[in-house]
Design an enzyme around this catalytic site. Sequence first.
Site, PDB file in Angstrom:
ATOM      1  N   LYS A   1       1.730  -7.916  12.890  1.00 56.74           N
ATOM      2  CA  LYS A   1       0.526  -7.200  12.436  1.00 56.74           C
ATOM      3  C   LYS A   1      -0.660  -7.746  13.214  1.00 56.74           C
ATOM      4  O   LYS A   1      -0.956  -8.936  13.150  1.00 56.74           O
ATOM      5  CB  LYS A   1       0.325  -7.376  10.935  1.00 56.74           C
ATOM      6  CG  LYS A   1      -0.815  -6.537  10.390  1.00 56.74           C
ATOM      7  CD  LYS A   1      -0.905  -6.536   8.873  1.00 56.74           C
ATOM      8  CE  LYS A   1      -2.059  -5.620   8.438  1.00 56.74           C
ATOM      9  NZ  LYS A   1      -2.222  -5.492   6.998  1.00 56.74           N
TER      10      LYS A   1
ATOM     11  N   THR B   1       2.200  -4.246   4.390  1.00 55.55           N
ATOM     12  CA  THR B   1       2.184  -4.562   5.823  1.00 55.55           C
ATOM     13  C   THR B   1       1.797  -6.016   6.113  1.00 55.55           C
ATOM     14  O   THR B   1       2.121  -6.529   7.176  1.00 55.55           O
ATOM     15  CB  THR B   1       1.197  -3.643   6.582  1.00 55.55           C
ATOM     16  OG1 THR B   1      -0.103  -3.804   6.040  1.00 55.55           O
ATOM     17  CG2 THR B   1       1.624  -2.199   6.505  1.00 55.55           C
ATOM     18  N   ASP B   2       1.110  -6.669   5.167  1.00 52.98           N
ATOM     19  CA  ASP B   2       0.597  -8.016   5.475  1.00 52.98           C
ATOM     20  C   ASP B   2       1.690  -8.959   5.969  1.00 52.98           C
ATOM     21  O   ASP B   2       1.502  -9.677   6.944  1.00 52.98           O
ATOM     22  CB  ASP B   2      -0.065  -8.641   4.250  1.00 52.98           C
ATOM     23  CG  ASP B   2      -1.452  -8.077   3.976  1.00 52.98           C
ATOM     24  OD1 ASP B   2      -1.809  -7.066   4.597  1.00 52.98           O
ATOM     25  OD2 ASP B   2      -2.174  -8.649   3.139  1.00 52.98           O
TER      26      ASP B   2
ATOM     27  N   THR C   1       0.814  -1.221   0.000  1.00 53.27           N
ATOM     28  CA  THR C   1       0.000   0.000   0.000  1.00 53.27           C
ATOM     29  C   THR C   1       0.839   1.258   0.000  1.00 53.27           C
ATOM     30  O   THR C   1       0.492   2.246  -0.640  1.00 53.27           O
ATOM     31  CB  THR C   1      -0.919  -0.007   1.249  1.00 53.27           C
ATOM     32  OG1 THR C   1      -1.755  -1.144   1.157  1.00 53.27           O
ATOM     33  CG2 THR C   1      -1.781   1.230   1.331  1.00 53.27           C
TER      34      THR C   1
HETATM   35  N1  GLU Z   1      -1.788  -6.860   0.946  1.00 53.58           N
HETATM   36  C1  GLU Z   1      -0.915  -5.841   0.508  1.00 53.58           C
HETATM   37  C2  GLU Z   1       0.481  -6.027   1.050  1.00 53.58           C
HETATM   38  O1  GLU Z   1       0.693  -6.472   2.141  1.00 53.58           O
HETATM   39  C3  GLU Z   1      -1.409  -4.463   0.801  1.00 53.58           C
HETATM   40  C4  GLU Z   1      -1.572  -4.174   2.272  1.00 53.58           C
HETATM   41  C5  GLU Z   1      -0.529  -3.237   2.800  1.00 53.58           C
HETATM   42  O2  GLU Z   1       0.421  -2.859   2.159  1.00 53.58           O
HETATM   43  O3  GLU Z   1      -0.710  -2.822   3.928  1.00 53.58           O
HETATM   44  O4  GLU Z   1       1.391  -5.730   0.353  1.00 53.58           O
END
Ligand code: GLU
Length: 447
Positions: free
Chosen positions: A262, A183-184, A107
């Site tokens: 997370k 973040t995932d 993101t």
């Molecule tokens: N699912 C994606 C990832 O982890 C987008 C979520 C995010 O970046 O927080 O890359």
Amino acid sequence: MSEIENSGYKDMALRLLRDANCQVGDIVRITSKGKTYEGILIPRSELGDAANIIIKMKSGYNVGIVASEKVVVEKIGVGAKPMFASPSLPEQNSALPHIVIMGTGGTIASRVDYRTGAVRSAMSASDLYGVVPELSEVARVDTEIVFSIYSENLTPKNWTILARKVAERISQGVDGVVIAHGTDTMGYTAAALSFALQNLPVPVVFVGSQRSSDRPSSDAATNLIGAVKAAGEAPFAEVGLAMHETISDSVIVVHRGVKARKCHTSRRDTFKSINGFPIAKVLNQEIIMQQDDYKHRDLSRQLVLKPDFCEKVALVKFYPGMDPAVIDFYVNQGFRGILLEGSGLGHVSKVCFDAIKNAIAKGVIVALASQCIWGRVNMNVYDTGRDLLNLGVIPLEDMFPETGLVKLMWVLGQASDLDEAKRLLITDIAGEFTLCTLPQEKIVYGA
Ligand code: GLU
């Protein structure tokens, strides 16, 4: 091939749009079953029904109209198609620390597609620098795209590539490294690099965001500024992960890479330090260390790179009624390590004992971390724990399962024999074991 052929529409929908000379982004009027709809033609989403034509109405809602012989499509205007243009880069101040921001995707490196409202991975690390010009007051920034991948699609092979890239930049003499990441699975990659990059001379700070950088509510800029500040000036030289401490923008907290998890699907303060305290906080451009026990920044230190991971390692969550055939499956597939996510103090049902015994007899390392997340396993309290210890299961103390998994992958990527692998697994490498169990962290999401 015209743009409409690339828009995902097929068959009757494509024919109607082609006949009306419509392109994605045009303003269209569609008449169907006596009703008229007007809006911007948007591409068919990958998961959408191919028979529907999708338009974004003035209200902001998307409507799908089933294409058929009776449907009339008219083009009534050519929509403006705002494109993202990379902002010009701010000037660099040579007195500031020299940082590299490596982009991997997620993101933080995304923007909203104006037509669909979906989030797309689109920003390079230098775009990020451009949209957060305040960074030029914090550091001299180089940028590099290593990947442009949502983090759920990363694998241990990506960790190896990333670790090598970071090591290369550090050998060129940067004052710190920031890694923009989805973040995932950011916690997994942060743990992986904590093991792979030993004896770091400077900080390596992961950063992500829960809202893309071009949304007004984005946490990307504040997180990035905090991460760059920490990478450039903080006195620690470890792998950290910088995100919001609470939902307010005021404090960015840096968790230790092996202790960051997370914990919330959408909140900005999604990451928490598990069974440990954060290393530092960044408040009003000031770094406030949160503990005395950390590895200090020291440019004379020689980084030791150990970037190999074994992918034949599985994480198996125990649950009531679990079929031990799952364990047999991994053993038969040639897996070399199994991390059991046990219940409570470190238990799995006795119906799994034979499968575990067989796995260990075949040279598979079977380790155990608790699915409680907080606290430490203690397999001496109940018979079940003692039986598992007798079978040769290795307890992972206060490591939570994801870090345990990454460590087992790393250990099996390093060690030349089983004894060496077991020894490394229970040796503290990057602060993953905390000697005394900390009081339960207070989390009150939604309060
Ligand atoms: N699912 C994606 C990832 O982890 C987008 C979520 C995010 O970046 O927080 O890359």
